[in-house]
Design an enzyme around this catalytic site. Structure first.
Site, PDB file in Angstrom:
ATOM      1  N   HIS A   1     -18.200  26.330  56.881  1.00 50.74           N
ATOM      2  CA  HIS A   1     -18.930  25.258  57.580  1.00 50.74           C
ATOM      3  C   HIS A   1     -18.541  23.866  57.059  1.00 50.74           C
ATOM      4  CE1 HIS A   1     -21.113  28.697  59.158  1.00 50.74           C
ATOM      5  NE2 HIS A   1     -21.126  29.136  57.923  1.00 50.74           N
TER       6      HIS A   1
ATOM      7  N   GLU B   1     -26.259  25.854  54.042  1.00 49.75           N
ATOM      8  CA  GLU B   1     -25.170  26.721  53.593  1.00 49.75           C
ATOM      9  C   GLU B   1     -23.907  25.923  53.276  1.00 49.75           C
ATOM     10  OE1 GLU B   1     -23.998  29.567  56.537  1.00 49.75           O
ATOM     11  OE2 GLU B   1     -22.340  30.355  55.322  1.00 49.75           O
TER      12      GLU B   1
ATOM     13  N   HIS C   1     -19.328  32.009  51.880  1.00 48.26           N
ATOM     14  CA  HIS C   1     -20.469  31.737  52.759  1.00 48.26           C
ATOM     15  C   HIS C   1     -21.773  32.158  52.099  1.00 48.26           C
ATOM     16  CE1 HIS C   1     -18.408  30.957  56.737  1.00 48.26           C
ATOM     17  NE2 HIS C   1     -17.393  31.339  55.971  1.00 48.26           N
TER      18      HIS C   1
ATOM     19  N   GLU D   1     -20.246  36.806  51.275  1.00 45.99           N
ATOM     20  CA  GLU D   1     -21.595  36.299  51.581  1.00 45.99           C
ATOM     21  C   GLU D   1     -22.395  36.367  50.291  1.00 45.99           C
ATOM     22  OE1 GLU D   1     -22.789  34.954  54.248  1.00 45.99           O
ATOM     23  OE2 GLU D   1     -21.614  35.661  55.980  1.00 45.99           O
TER      24      GLU D   1
HETATM   25 ZN   LIG Z   1     -21.468  30.964  57.054  1.00 48.51          ZN
END
Ligand SMILES: [Zn+2]
Length: 211
Positions: free
Chosen positions: A44, A58, A111, A174
Site C-alpha cells: 500500500h 496498514e 502486509h 501478513e
Molecule cells: Zn495489505
C-alpha cells in the site's frame, strides 16, 4: 538414421572429462543461483491506506516493518531494494517489475491483515509459484518463533505481486491483523514490530544458508 559417424566413437575416451566439465558447469550454475539481493515491498502507500482501524493504517505499519527488515538484511551483507521507502502509492505492476528486475534475488511483500468482525489473529505467509514455497516456510517459521503469534501457516494465493514476480522466489507476509484488538495492540509498538522484522530477516537468512 544411419550408423553413428566413426568420429564419435573416437571421442569416447574423452567422455569422462566431458562429464566432469558438465558437472562443474552445473555446480557453477547452482552457486550463481544463491541470491544476493532482496526486494522488499511494503504494501500500500499514499492514498491506499490498506487495512485501517482508527488512525492505525496498514501502509504505515508495513513501511516501518520493511525498513527494519532492510537494516537487518544490510547488516548481513545483502543488497536490499525497497519498492517504496516513503508514503507513496506504487501500482502493483511496478512492484512486480521490481521483483523481476534483478537476477539472483528474492521478493518479499510485507502486509498486515484485516477481517470483518475482528476474530482473525496471527501471522501467515503466502507464495504463488512453487519456487516461493521454501522461502515462505522459512519466513513463517522464524516469524512465529520470534513473535509467538498464532501460526496461520504457509498458504498458496493468487496475489498480483507474487503471481507476477516470476523471475525470483516471491512471497507475501501478513504480519498480524489490524482488525484484531490484541494483534493491533502488539503491532502498534515499535518493540513488537522489531520482533516481526527480526523473524522475517532471520527467515530470509536461514533460507540463504540452506540454499
Ligand atoms: Zn495489505
Amino acid at each position: 538414421m544411419g550408423p553413428p559417424p566413426t568420429h564419435l566413437l573416437h571421442d569416447l575416451p574423452r567422455m569422462g572429462s566431458l562429464r566432469l566439465a558438465f558437472i562443474a558447469l552445473c555446480l557453477c550454475t547452482l552457486t550463481a543461483r544463491a541470491f544476493d539481493t532482496v526486494v522488499l515491498d511494503p504494501g500500500h502507500g499514499g492514498h491506499d491506506r490498506g487495512a485501517a482501524i482508527g488512525y492505525v493504517f496498514e501502509k504505515h505499519l508495513a513501511l516501518d516493518t520493511a525498513r527494519r527488515v532492510e537494516q537487518l538484511l544490510k547488516k548481513e551483507g545483502l543488497r536490499v531494494v525497497m519498492t517504496r521507502s516513503r508514503d507513496v502509492f506504487i501500482p502493483l505492476p511496478d512492484r512486480a517489475a521490481a521483483g523481476n528486475r534483478y537476477g539472483n534475488a528474492l521478493f518479499v511483500s510485507i502486509h498486515y491483515n484485516y477481517n470483518r468482525g475482528g476474530s482473525g489473529s496471527g501471522v501467515e505467509t503466502y507464495y504463488h509459484a512453487s519456487s516461493g514455497y521454501s522461502l515462505a516456510s522459512y519466513i513463517q517459521a522464524y516469524l512465529v518463533q520470534r513473535t509467538r503469534m498464532i501460526n496461520r501457516g504457509v498458504k498458496s494465493a493468487n496475489f498480483h505481486v507474487i503471481r507476477n514476480t516470476t523471475r525470483n522466489p516471491a512471497v507475501l507476509v501478513e504480519c498480524g491483523f489490524v482488525s484484531n484488538s490484541s494483534d493491533r495492540s502488539h503491532m502498534m509498538t515499535g518493540e513488537f514490530r522489531a520482533r516481526i522484522a527480526e523473524g522475517i530477516a532471520q527467515g530470509i537468512v536461514a533460507f540463504k544458508r540452506a540454499h
